[in-house]
Design an enzyme around this catalytic site. Structure first.
Site, PDB file in Angstrom:
ATOM      1  N   ARG A  97       0.877  -0.992  -0.053  1.00 37.25           N
ATOM      2  CA  ARG A  97       0.133  -0.204  -0.643  1.00 37.25           C
ATOM      3  C   ARG A  97       0.763   1.260   0.094  1.00 37.25           C
ATOM      4  NH1 ARG A  97      -3.884   2.727   2.820  1.00 37.25           N
ATOM      5  NH2 ARG A  97      -5.584   3.220   1.768  1.00 37.25           N
ATOM      6  N   HIS A 197     -12.627  -0.384   9.157  1.00 38.95           N
ATOM      7  CA  HIS A 197     -11.440   1.382   9.495  1.00 38.95           C
ATOM      8  C   HIS A 197     -12.445   1.028  10.873  1.00 38.95           C
ATOM      9  CE1 HIS A 197     -12.046   2.239   5.247  1.00 38.95           C
ATOM     10  NE2 HIS A 197     -11.045   1.351   5.131  1.00 38.95           N
TER      11      HIS A 197
END
Lengths: 484, 512
Positions: A97, A197
């Site tokens: 990422r 999240h």
């Protein structure tokens, strides 16, 4: 030849109807709620969101583990993050990422390493808690400078009834109150990355904030203490943002979570203002800090000079006249750069049409940057948005814009085929599909290994990259001359 | 301000500019609670010591930087090798996003695959409805000829029964009753991606062969196994088979679907083994696997069906290719043509030309079990000295087989095979018993950075170099490619080591 908004809207509606024809009846009914042509002036985009993906449709979405380990926790560089379960999840998300950080990997930083409990059949049958305990012991021996440990649950953990919270508590006690954070981000929870999240945010609340006495040794507060929340420093984004905040006289006491540290997480409740870039992934903790510590938060946008300027002023408005004056100075300082960038690239990009499909904030936030270059976003959608994201999107999109929530592979391909944009911005799974079709493409998760794109420094790179994608000579070669 | 429109600085140079360097220092000093420099240095040195190595090898529970992936990745690899086949992974959807990304990052190609997107309710009630809806949706949307089902660990933990689910889905009309929907249970907590390949391949074969009447003929089957060089290798293999005039069926052929042209059309499916050919392949007299550890169950099944079986180990180099050709010749009665003999001679010629530069150079290798075997054998032929050969997904039998290979050559003396170890173990090996070169996948670049051992990228995945999967490493031609790759790195290092003016001018030769 310009079409009116009404023409475009009619075309997009017809296109949606056409695309839906492929689905079996049950799926069609569900998918049609996620597709729309935006009606200007409406308070949201007119699509349903944050709903389960249909089986078998080739959703682009990931899972809660990806949202927690991959997004929120993974970039905290001085902690060891254990991918707890079988080997795959950690393997596929290993260093992919581009959350940039500076540190000595394997010694005081662990961001590009893959720690896993590599579950075997016996761990599934007998449970993995004992193994987890041993893993924590081994981490303490081999990586003594780690500042904390997080346990990122993969699917089996929640299914076999492991008590990772008990292990975390026990081991924390054993290691003198060490921060050990159990995260229940099993991939089957929720409908996308989004719940991951949220769970990760809650874990910070419960296992970092609530554990802290609030006393931070040597920390002297100033009136200008801010944080960067929800910037994952992809290609260095948080850095090219931080520099602007510091230039305007603010003190950034924490970065969440790109290039972040546990110490910064702990300092965050001392901030005067939380600045949040990715609202979707970190609004939860920002709201919590607002409630508990009275820290206001502000969603800002550092893509493209128009939005940067607006954001710098909005941030400065929370502070005194000195900061306000500084903000103007910063804007003025970079004016020559942005003018030069626009003068160079706008003529090459003017009028080009873009379709986006990305994650947290970008389906709306980057629109301004494209418009600064004279480009137009004609379609956009989110992998894992909630309704509030689609409300916020209305401030960015034009009447008639094609909106597609949790787009399927089939839909996206058909939309692009019919709309014929000059550029598609999405992820690695989509990149080669569209390039095969002869459509220029940029990865808008990883910046296609470029970046940063945030801030003024980033805008120059963004402009260069969009130009090189669209104006590459390769697109003139896709048809053989004898076939043209 | 360093940025400028004329020559745009991106992350490579931007962050080395003074304003950023200063910002990083201030962040570290004021907010990071950073480890003191001396302490950092002490631990950094300690982590390269023999003492650290012993602690590192004493690990029983923690895995750090493994060189293996999970079963369904291999299942998807196998599935896309069949004509118009859609891989369908039953379980959580995030897994499929990961497999698709992983393959796309390696091959720079799209990878189509669907998930049954199971969530909490499926965890409680089972994923039957997801299978029913999923098969119906994917069949309607992507019009595959075949759907190859595998599982994620979620579906395995809750015990979903693929056979029953697929049957029910067919009865409910999700897909036609006669549609081919082979399946394989591929739990991520057993084996690795090579196991998943094996299970998936066996699943396809049992689907077509279980009830088939076998009428043996003279053709043979070949199975490639999980292979990052699949595009180049399969094409090379086909060329060799063509030269020999062998009547064959390649069971699983990914060489087209992972190498489609950019010509304005996206081909979700391309090439692959035809379903009719898979069916007919039951009649083959033999099945030859290019990778033993990818096909253990599959080959056993072929043997059960009455076929002869041969297993190779990622045949690279002279002896590996010799064995391949002799096996083909023996099975089919076809002679090895003069052209291939000449190719062999050319590779031997190239090795003779260059061997002096490779002779005695020491190597560490890591990767999948078969690849490790093939590469080690080739290095021994070159007079190189492998020292550490590590396979995270290798088992005890593999280690023994490796040991026998080391024993077969004086150049294998002192080499050790490490089964089940990871790249953090490798780090300790490289730090305490250094070698001249490291062979491995992209992740070896962290070892190169930490220890300084130059990395030669051979393996899977290779994310940070482009297009190597297009060049074969199998056959004499593949051996040639590998030889050049090894030599390029050796010569580059030689030049880097001798390019200091007024110091090493003497060895900076123009002719090597």
């Amino acid at each position: 030849m310009s079409s009116t908004a009404e023409d475009i809207k009619a075309r997009n509606k017809a296109l949606i109807a056409e695309v839906l024809e492929v689905y079996p009846e049950k799926a069609k009914k569900k998918r049609q709620k996620h597709l729309n042509a935006y009606e200007g002036g409406k308070p949201d985009c007119g699509v349903k969101s944050n709903i389960k993906s249909l089986p078998g449709v080739m959703t682009i979405r990931g899972c809660a583990y990806a949202g927690s380990k991959g997004v929120v926790w993974g970039p905290i560089k001085d902690m060891v993050h254990i991918s707890h379960g079988p080997v795959g999840c950690g393997q596929y998300s290993w260093a992919s990422r581009r959350n940039y950080f500076i540190g000595t990997t394997g010694i005081d930083s662990f961001g590009t390493m893959q720690f896993t409990s590599d579950f075997q059949e016996k761990d599934i049958v007998f449970g993995g808690d004992k193994k987890l305990e041993k893993i924590i012991d081994e981490i303490q021996v081999l990586f003594p400078l780690n500042k904390g440990i997080s346990i990122q649950s993969e699917c089996p953990i929640g299914l076999i009834g492991d008590d990772i919270e008990a292990v975390a508590k026990k081991k924390s006690k054993e290691y003198e109150g060490k921060t050990i954070v159990p995260v229940r981000c099993e991939g089957f929870r929720g409908v996308s990355q989004s719940l991951g999240h949220h769970i990760a945010n809650d874990a910070i609340r419960d296992w970092v904030f609530d554990k802290s006495t609030g006393e931070i040794e040597g920390f002297v507060p100033t009136p200008y203490d801010v944080t960067i929340i929800g910037d994952y420093n992809i290609g260095g984004d948080a850095w090219s943002s931080r520099i602007l905040l510091e230039e305007m006289g603010l003190r950034v006491i924490a970065q969440w979570s790109g290039d972040g540290t546990l110490a910064e997480l702990e300092k965050t409740p001392k901030a005067k203002l939380n600045l949040i870039h990715c609202y979707r992934s970190m609004n939860y903790i920002s709201r919590h800090m607002e409630e508990k510590y009275n820290i206001p938060w502000l969603e800002y946008n550092f893509f493209g000079p128009t939005k940067i300027e607006e954001s710098l002023r909005a941030i400065a408005a929370h502070f005194d006249d000195t900061i306000k004056a500084n903000a103007e100075r910063v804007i003025a300082k970079y004016k020559a750069l942005t003018d030069a960038v626009i003068a160079k690239y706008r003529p090459r990009l003017e009028g080009k049409k873009v379709m986006l499909f990305v994650g947290g904030l970008r389906p709306r936030h980057v629109i301004g940057a494209y418009e600064d270059l004279g480009m137009e976003v004609v379609g956009t959608g989110y992998e894992f948005a909630h309704n509030d994201d689609y409300q916020r999107t209305t401030h960015y999109v034009k009447d008639g814009t094609l909106i597609y929530d949790d787009v399927t592979g089939f839909e996206f391909e058909k939309f692009v085929e019919k709309v014929q944009p000059d550029l598609v911005g999405s992820g690695i799974k989509e990149k080669y599909v569209f390039q095969k079709m002869g459509v220029p493409f940029r990865q808008m998760h990883s910046w296609d290994y470029s970046g940063p794109y945030h801030g003024y420094d980033g805008f120059a790179i963004f402009a260069r990259d969009m130009d090189m994608a669209i104006n590459s000579p390769v697109w003139g070669l896709t048809k053989a001359p004898w076939k043209k | 301000m360093s940025q400028n429109a004329e020559k745009v600085l991106d992350h490579f140079k931007l962050f080395r500019e003074p304003e950023y360097v200063e910002m990083f220092e201030s962040k570290k000093k004021n907010f990071e609670d950073a480890v003191p420099a001396e302490e950092l240095e002490r631990v950094r040195e300690w982590a390269k010591s023999w003492e650290y190595r012993e602690k590192n090898f004493a690990r029983e529970a923690l895995t750090v930087n493994p060189a293996k992936a999970c079963q369904p990745l291999g299942a998807v690899f196998a599935a896309v090798g069949f004509e118009s086949t859609l891989p369908f992974v039953h379980g959580s959807q995030g897994c499929v996003a990961y497999y698709r990304s992983h393959f796309s990052r390696h091959f720079k190609e799209p990878t189509s695959c669907v998930s049954s997107s199971m969530t909490e309710d499926a965890a409680v009630f089972g994923g039957l409805q997801n299978m029913i809806d999923g098969l119906a949706n994917s069949n309607a949307m992507y019009k595959p000829k075949m759907i190859a089902v595998s599982t994620t660990c979620m579906a395995e933990v809750i015990g979903d029964d693929l056979n029953a689910f697929i049957k029910t889905a067919k009865e409910k009309g999700s897909v036609p009753m006669d549609m081919d929907v082979p399946y394989a249970h591929t739990p991520a907590f057993v084996g690795s991606h090579v196991t998943g390949y094996d299970n998936s391949m066996k699943g396809v074969l049992t689907h077509f062969w279980d009830n088939a009447e076998r009428t043996p003929n003279e053709s043979i089957n070949l199975i490639n196994g999980f292979d990052g060089y699949v595009v180049g290798n399969i094409r090379e293999l086909k060329r060799v088979l063509g030269l020999m005039g062998v009547d064959y069926t390649l069971i699983g052929d990914q060489s087209d679907v992972w190498d489609t042209p950019t010509d304005g059309e996206f081909r979700m499916y391309d090439g692959g083994t035809k379903i009719e050919d898979v069916k007919a392949a039951v009649n083959a007299k033999a099945t030859l696997s290019m990778q033993e550890y990818c096909t253990e169950k599959t080959l056993a099944y072929c043997a059960d069906k009455g076929q002869q079986t041969v297993a190779l180990n990622h045949p690279v180099g002279i002896a590996g290719t010799d064995r391949l050709l002799m096996a083909l010749s023996e099975l089919t009665g076809k002679e090895i043509p003069a052209e291939l003999l000449k190719e062999r001679g050319r590779l031997v010629d190239a090795i003779a030309d260059s061997q002096a530069h490779i002779h005695g150079k020491s190597f560490a290798i890591y990767g999948d079990p078969d690849l490790c075997y093939g590469l080690t054998e080739f290095l021994l032929e070159l007079g190189a000295e492998p020292k550490h050969v590590l396979s995270t997904n290798g088992n005890k039998a593999w280690a023994e087989k490796m040991q026998a290979l080391f024993n077969s050559s004086p150049f294998g003396k002192g080499c050790v095979a490490y089964a089940g170890k990871d790249l953090w173990h490798m780090r300790s090996l490289l730090a305490t018993e250094p070698v001249d070169f490291l062979i491995g996948n992209t992740y070896g670049k962290y070892l190169e950075r930490d220890i300084g051992t130059p990395l030669i990228r051979i393996g899977f995945p290779v994310f940070d170099r482009h297009h190597h999967h297009r060049s074969p490493i199998w056959g004499y031609q593949g051996g040639m490619n590998l030889l050049v790759k090894l030599l390029d790195k050796i010569f580059d290092e030689m030049d880097k080591d001798t390019n200091i003016p007024s110091k090493t001018d003497y060895s900076f030769d123009i002719i090597r």
